[in-house]
Design a protein around this motif. Structure first.
Motif, short mmCIF file in Angstrom:
data_model
loop_
_atom_site.label_atom_id
_atom_site.label_comp_id
_atom_site.label_asym_id
_atom_site.label_seq_id
_atom_site.Cartn_x
_atom_site.Cartn_y
_atom_site.Cartn_z
N TYR A 56 -35.66 12.11 -14.56
CA TYR A 56 -37.41 11.94 -14.07
C TYR A 56 -37.50 13.44 -13.24
O TYR A 56 -36.87 13.81 -12.30
CB TYR A 56 -37.12 11.14 -13.03
CG TYR A 56 -38.46 10.41 -12.50
CD1 TYR A 56 -39.24 11.20 -11.73
CD2 TYR A 56 -38.75 9.17 -12.54
CE1 TYR A 56 -40.35 10.96 -11.28
CE2 TYR A 56 -40.08 8.55 -11.91
CZ TYR A 56 -40.79 9.70 -11.23
OH TYR A 56 -42.23 9.17 -10.79
N ALA B 47 -40.27 9.03 -6.53
CA ALA B 47 -38.89 9.34 -7.26
C ALA B 47 -37.76 8.63 -6.87
O ALA B 47 -37.15 7.77 -7.54
CB ALA B 47 -39.15 10.67 -7.57
N THR C 114 -41.02 16.01 -21.61
CA THR C 114 -41.20 14.24 -21.60
C THR C 114 -41.46 14.03 -23.00
O THR C 114 -41.04 13.05 -23.56
CB THR C 114 -42.05 13.73 -20.55
OG1 THR C 114 -41.69 14.20 -19.19
CG2 THR C 114 -42.11 12.29 -20.66
N PHE D 84 -38.71 10.20 -18.05
CA PHE D 84 -39.81 9.87 -17.07
C PHE D 84 -40.24 11.19 -16.54
O PHE D 84 -39.49 12.29 -16.18
CB PHE D 84 -39.21 9.09 -15.77
CG PHE D 84 -38.58 7.63 -16.16
CD1 PHE D 84 -39.35 6.58 -16.35
CD2 PHE D 84 -37.32 7.66 -16.48
CE1 PHE D 84 -38.79 5.63 -17.06
CE2 PHE D 84 -36.59 6.42 -16.86
CZ PHE D 84 -37.37 5.35 -17.03
N SER E 30 -47.09 8.23 -12.49
CA SER E 30 -45.60 8.01 -13.22
C SER E 30 -45.56 7.36 -14.63
O SER E 30 -46.32 6.45 -14.91
CB SER E 30 -44.85 7.30 -12.19
OG SER E 30 -43.61 6.89 -12.60
N ALA F 268 -43.31 7.31 -18.53
CA ALA F 268 -42.07 7.33 -19.45
C ALA F 268 -42.39 7.83 -20.85
O ALA F 268 -43.65 7.73 -21.29
CB ALA F 268 -41.50 5.98 -19.56
#
Length: 341
Positions: free
Chosen positions: A34, A48, A81, A88, A242, A244
């Protein structure tokens, strides 16, 4: 070998190891990566670490958090990503706007209210935030987990500013976001896109004469040292998201998907507690640290002069984001009206 190439190699080795473990019947616990855009202790870091806390308390997985600069700048971590190297990422629409034009909606000045309670309620309840944006991010291979506010935007400059004429001839640093540039053009300044790593030095050498950020970031980054005049214009909040890698998320088990969503909700709630009073504490630290700092809070009459220029930026948003942007802004305003009532 580039940083991204090296990380792809590492990710490939990890993938092979995971496949072998599954094939031999070994219980699988993954290490997820992340990355975010801020320093230790800043708002994205708080989010986070709370996200990590929930993941590790409720599964066998572990989460490795990378802060600003450890894997490059904002554009780098988004690339990683999308390539599947990171699972993440936390990135603000200021940078995502080039990928998702509709995300630039947050840079229409005076669209969001200034009081925190209303702003947080809007992010919790807005259909535009929690449904419409999810689809837009999915189209770019990203699973949107949570959008959240970090703090009211504050301008710093080489001298106090109280009206648009004061911005004339000033180069104001902006993120690489076309609509943000349009905002400062409307305000009378010369917008100057720069990566974050160059901002302090550019202010110090007078290459630029100002910038905007939430006050906690101005404090933690020491920007007040080289740009000591703080101007509260009331024109917006810094927003971030945030997310993914969508392929990664779609391949998770149903239980892990729910656990990740629960982790994002937990992190959101804890982060909102963190930012409550954060701006006041950061400003207090700044004022105590430097006797060169000035604080200008625009009056309603002064704000009206800037607000009168906002429709021009809204028109530019329509041109950039097209019909989908127009529909999103209509929903955005309807959601704000609902929260206000």
């Amino acid at each position: 070998m580039s940083l991204t190439s090296q990380l792809k190699k590492i990710a490939g080795i990890s993938c092979v190891a995971a496949t072998l473990a599954t094939a031999t019947g070994v219980a699988q616990a993954d290490t997820w990566r992340y990355a975010h855009e801020e320093y230790k202790g800043d708002v994205q870091d708080v989010y986070a670490l709370k996200f990590k806390e929930y993941i590790e308390d409720n599964s066998e997985h572990t989460l490795q958090v990378y802060r600003f600069g450890e894997l490059g700048e904002s554009d780098d971590i988004m690339e990683q990503t999308q390539a599947g190297i990171l699972q993440f990422v936390n990135q603000s629409p200021g940078f995502t706007g080039s990928l998702i034009p509709e995300a630039q909606i947050f840079f229409i000045p005076y669209l969001l209210p200034t009081d925190m309670e209303t702003v947080v309620k809007f992010f919790r309840e807005s259909k535009a935030i929690n449904e419409d944006f999810t689809e837009l991010y999915a189209d770019k291979g990203l699973e949107l987990l949570k959008m959240y506010p970090e703090g009211e935007m504050v301008v710093t400059a080489d001298e106090p500013v109280t009206n648009p004429q004061d911005f004339k001839g000033k180069k104001i640093r902006v993120m690489t976001n076309p609509l943000l540039s349009s905002t400062y053009e409307a305000f009378g300044a010369t917008p100057t896109p720069l990566p974050w790593g160059e901002v302090y030095g550019a202010l110090q050498t007078n290459m630029i004469q100002g910038q905007e950020n939430p006050i906690f970031w101005i404090e933690s980054g020491g920007l007040y040292e080289v740009s000591p005049n703080l101007i509260f214009t009331g024109h917006g909040w810094f927003t971030t998201a945030s997310m993914a890698n969508k392929d990664f998320f779609d391949d998770l088990s149903a239980d892990d998907k729910q656990m990740v969503r629960d982790a994002s909700e937990y992190a959101f709630n804890e982060t909102m507690k963190h930012i409550d009073g954060l701006a006041d504490r950061a400003l207090d630290k700044i004022v105590k640290s430097s006797d060169k700092v000035t604080v200008t809070r625009l009056t309603d009459r002064q704000i009206a002069k800037f607000k009168a220029r906002a429709p021009k930026v809204e028109k530019t948003f329509y041109e950039m984001a097209g019909e989908s942007g127009k529909e999103l802004l209509q929903q955005f305003k309807a959601d704000l009206d609902a929260v206000a009532k």
